[in-house]
Design a protein around this motif. Structure first.
Motif, short mmCIF file in Angstrom:
data_model
loop_
_atom_site.label_atom_id
_atom_site.label_comp_id
_atom_site.label_asym_id
_atom_site.label_seq_id
_atom_site.Cartn_x
_atom_site.Cartn_y
_atom_site.Cartn_z
N HIS A 107 -2.51 10.11 1.46
CA HIS A 107 -1.31 9.61 1.05
C HIS A 107 -1.59 8.48 0.12
O HIS A 107 -0.44 7.94 -0.57
CB HIS A 107 -0.32 9.27 2.03
N THR A 110 -0.36 8.90 -3.69
CA THR A 110 0.83 8.77 -3.63
C THR A 110 1.76 7.27 -3.88
O THR A 110 2.40 6.96 -4.66
CB THR A 110 1.68 9.84 -2.86
N SER A 113 0.84 5.42 -6.97
CA SER A 113 1.49 5.84 -8.07
C SER A 113 2.80 5.13 -8.39
O SER A 113 3.43 5.21 -9.25
CB SER A 113 1.53 7.54 -8.27
#
Length: 507
Positions: A107, A110, A113
């Motif tokens: 993760h 993610t 970002s």
């Protein structure tokens, strides 16, 4: 005819206008209506005084202190001596993630970002394969010690060093053990040992070395000490089953050290347990704002006298006595409720009291149980007193504060190491455990530098890294044709906090 957009260039700038053709019946001619749309930015109209259409909002505030520490103490320059530029960015991004918002490598992309970190610390994408490869490099290249030497050379640390040794072991299994030592039978050969270099003047970590315990970690530490590789340093080891021999070796080579021994360690046990303040009050002092009594003593390690201090926390003793007596009373009530046979009373005491059974005894020739007041008093004394042995020129405050610091760092390291291994569930972690520990160390190092700066700012109500994060979390970056900070007007408190961490980074 349909409306269309026309670009007009005025003084080097392009502007967009919507042109609508229409037929004027009075004149019988085609004309045009013009409506200003805004400045041409990547083909999109943008007007002054209006917030442009945004595409993303990125987290920024909570990452500013860590970014400040990395820049202020030249982490990037030190790491570039050991790694490629993309590896440096990735390593620092992982370390910040473990400190601020830990997550699994699955993760991590993610998470990244949604932050502005990739612009502040450009590096490789933290996908699982890349993260695991980096941890493998850390575990198999001799780069950790090189980083430690380089960051000390290029950063304005003092010349003094305390060599702290630690063992990455699950401390929770020893919480009930008497004396807080490590039982030999419970130790695993695969435990990691870490030597940390600590600057006592600046009160920050300056580097580390990591090794497997099975690779003669203690002997390696003694070789470093006796070789004088780090001149002017002192040794502050953790206490485990090696320590009695370690102290003898340190005394033999006359190397400065501080150690907090187990209360069961023979040269100090009688001093700790037999000290009666009513007969020998000791020296009144204050430690961490709490009233204490201090006693100087000398222990014989072999045939060599070694100085030491015992610190008795009066407030802590009162709290311990209250809880201890209440626990014993609960145990006694349960035993009396179950008592039905004088002959089996000893077994009942042992079954109910467990480790505390030594504090009770069966009364002779009559039913009931009594308490061993002498043992209870000695146990409360043991729990409320702490002892240090030292060789060198140290005050009692330095001895206790440095040993407290070592223990705190070791616990933080283990906590981060354990959580990182947990987030790597499903991966083979045995071969990359040194890399996991080094990333954890970087996180603790960054945290130490941030907390030091926070103490200099004297924010009495911000005493933890989490409290600092809470103050700065509302600060975001909005991406548009020109990124900007929201809220547009930071609060006075936010501005004051950020002033100690270099302000808002350039976007």
């Amino acid at each position: 005819m349909k409306p269309f957009v026309r670009i007009k260039k005025i003084k080097g700038n392009e502007y967009l206008y919507e042109i609508t053709p229409f037929f004027d019946e009075e004149t019988g001619k085609w004309k045009q209506k013009s409506r200003y749309l805004g400045k041409n930015v990547d083909g999109e109209p943008v007007r002054k005084g209006k917030i442009p259409n945004t595409t993303r909002v990125y987290d920024l505030g909570q990452y500013i202190p860590a970014h400040w520490a990395i820049k202020e103490y030249k982490f990037i320059e030190a790491l570039l001596c050991c790694f490629a530029p993309e590896e440096v960015g990735l390593l620092l991004i992982i370390a910040i993630n473990r400190l601020v918002m830990p997550c699994s490598p699955r993760h991590m992309n993610t998470w990244l970002s949604g932050t502005w970190l990739s612009r502040m610390l450009p590096g490789a994408s933290p996908d699982p394969t890349t993260v695991l490869n980096l941890l493998d490099i850390l575990s198999n290249r001799s780069v950790i010690g090189l980083f430690s030497r380089m960051i000390s050379m290029i950063t304005n640390f003092s010349d003094r060093r305390i060599i702290m040794s630690g063992r990455i072991t699950d401390f929770s299994q020893y919480e009930g053990a008497r004396g807080g030592g490590y039982p030999y039978k419970d130790l695993l050969e695969g435990d990691l040992g870490i030597r940390m270099f600590y600057d006592p003047d600046e009160r920050v970590l300056t580097g580390c070395e990591i090794a497997d315990i099975r690779k003669n970690f203690i002997e390696d530490s003694m070789s470093i000490i006796s070789s004088g590789r780090i001149p002017g340093s002192s040794f502050l080891p953790n206490w485990d089953y090696f320590s009695p021999v370690l102290i003898q070796n340190l005394v033999t080579i006359s190397y400065p050290f501080i150690i907090r021994p187990d209360s069961a360690y023979e040269p100090v046990s009688s001093e700790i347990l037999d000290w009666d303040e009513r007969q020998s009050p000791g020296i009144e002092c204050t430690y961490h704002g709490e009233p204490c009594f201090l006693k100087k003593f000398t222990a014989m390690v072999g045939y060599t006298p070694v100085r030491g201090y015992i610190l008795h926390n009066s407030k802590k003793e009162q709290a311990i006595r209250h809880v201890f007596e209440k626990n014993l009373q609960n145990i006694q009530d349960i035993i009396l409720q179950g008592e039905n046979d004088f002959e089996t009373l000893d077994d009942l005491i042992h079954e109910v009291a467990g480790f505390e059974s030594s504090f009770f005894f069966r009364k002779d020739h009559k039913s009931g149980i009594g308490r061993n007041r002498e043992m209870i008093t000695r146990e409360i004394r043991r729990l409320s007193r702490t002892c240090v042995l030292y060789l060198g020129d140290y005050t009692w405050e330095e001895c206790f504060s440095l040993t407290d610091t070592r223990w705190k760092i070791e616990r933080e390291l283990f906590s981060l190491y354990r959580e990182f291994k947990r987030d790597l569930t499903g991966y083979q972690t045995e071969r990359i455990k040194m890399g996991i520990l080094f990333v954890s160390f970087l996180s603790v190092m960054i945290k130490t530098l941030v907390m030091k700066r926070l103490k200099q700012a004297h924010f009495e109500d911000i005493t933890s890294i989490n409290a600092l994060m809470a103050e700065l979390t509302p600060i975001h970056v909005v991406k548009s044709y020109q990124p900007f900070i929201v809220p547009g007007k930071l609060s006075r408190r936010q501005k004051t906090i950020l002033s100690y961490f270099g302000g808002v980074p350039t976007l």
